[in-house]
Design a protein around this motif. Structure first.
Motif, short mmCIF file in Angstrom:
data_model
loop_
_atom_site.label_atom_id
_atom_site.label_comp_id
_atom_site.label_asym_id
_atom_site.label_seq_id
_atom_site.Cartn_x
_atom_site.Cartn_y
_atom_site.Cartn_z
N GLY A 96 3.74 9.73 -7.56
CA GLY A 96 4.87 10.05 -8.44
C GLY A 96 4.49 10.05 -9.90
O GLY A 96 4.88 10.94 -10.66
N LEU A 97 3.69 9.08 -10.32
CA LEU A 97 3.24 9.04 -11.72
C LEU A 97 2.32 10.20 -12.03
O LEU A 97 2.35 10.76 -13.13
N SER A 98 1.50 10.57 -11.07
CA SER A 98 0.62 11.72 -11.26
C SER A 98 1.45 12.98 -11.47
O SER A 98 1.17 13.78 -12.38
N ILE A 125 13.12 5.47 -3.75
CA ILE A 125 13.83 4.89 -2.61
C ILE A 125 13.15 5.28 -1.30
O ILE A 125 13.20 4.52 -0.33
N ILE A 126 12.48 6.41 -1.28
CA ILE A 126 11.82 6.87 -0.04
C ILE A 126 10.83 5.84 0.51
O ILE A 126 10.92 5.47 1.69
N ALA A 179 0.83 -1.21 0.00
CA ALA A 179 0.00 0.00 0.00
C ALA A 179 0.87 1.26 0.00
O ALA A 179 0.58 2.22 -0.73
N ILE A 180 1.93 1.26 0.80
CA ILE A 180 2.85 2.40 0.83
C ILE A 180 3.47 2.61 -0.54
O ILE A 180 3.51 3.72 -1.08
N GLN A 181 3.95 1.53 -1.13
CA GLN A 181 4.58 1.61 -2.44
C GLN A 181 3.59 2.09 -3.49
O GLN A 181 3.90 2.94 -4.32
N ALA A 182 2.38 1.56 -3.45
CA ALA A 182 1.34 1.96 -4.42
C ALA A 182 1.01 3.43 -4.29
O ALA A 182 0.86 4.14 -5.30
N PHE A 183 0.92 3.92 -3.05
CA PHE A 183 0.64 5.34 -2.83
C PHE A 183 1.74 6.21 -3.43
O PHE A 183 1.47 7.16 -4.16
N PHE A 184 2.99 5.90 -3.11
CA PHE A 184 4.11 6.69 -3.63
C PHE A 184 4.20 6.61 -5.15
O PHE A 184 4.44 7.63 -5.81
N MET A 185 4.00 5.43 -5.69
CA MET A 185 4.09 5.29 -7.15
C MET A 185 2.96 6.04 -7.84
O MET A 185 3.17 6.69 -8.86
#
Length: 149
Positions: A26-28, A57-58, A17-23
């Motif tokens: 970031g893509l947005s 990496i964050i 979930a953390i990775q999906a949120f950041f990705m």
């Protein structure tokens, strides 16, 4: 043992979930830059690539910290420093073996290794997608007639 493995599955869900949120965020931002600041993407693809990699990496640092907190607060490891170190080498699948979990906890570490493998694969795929898009754009802009000339 079942409770620990269930908690490990919960940690995998949290890190995904953390990775999906950041990705997603970031893509947005990248899509907005494509619309509003395309000139920056074309002129500085290496800078944008470096920024993108550092950005990705964050959440990995957050993921490793989450696993480390789990080991520390569960008293599987004696210090937060040991937990952070162990979590880092496990999540990255380096696995030096100089710090190990007790017999009751070993299986949990394999879940973290699988979690890291999934997250790094996902992040690498996204890095490559952005890099291809940046350099494809730069190549197209460099060609004569790229703007209908």
């Amino acid at each position: 043992m079942i409770v620990r493995l269930a908690l490990a599955c919960g940690l995998i869900a949290a890190t995904v979930a953390i990775q999906a949120f950041f990705m997603s965020a970031g893509l947005s931002a990248f899509r907005q830059a494509e619309k509003r600041r395309e000139d920056v993407l074309i002129r500085y693809p290496t800078f944008v690539t470096v920024a993108w990699v550092i950005y990705l990496i964050i959440p990995i640092i957050v993921d490793v910290g989450l696993w480390a907190a789990f080991y520390y607060f569960s008293q599987a490891l004696p210090s937060l420093e040991d937990a952070l170190y162990f979590s880092t080498v496990t999540f990255t699948t380096v696995g030096y073996g100089d710090i190990v979990l007790g017999k009751d906890w070993r299986q949990v570490a394999t879940f973290e290794a699988v979690n890291g493998w999934i997250i790094f694969g996902w992040a690498t795929a996204l890095m490559m997608a952005v890099i291809q898009r940046l350099y494809f754009r730069a190549d197209n802009e460099a060609r004569p007639g790229a703007h209908g000339e």
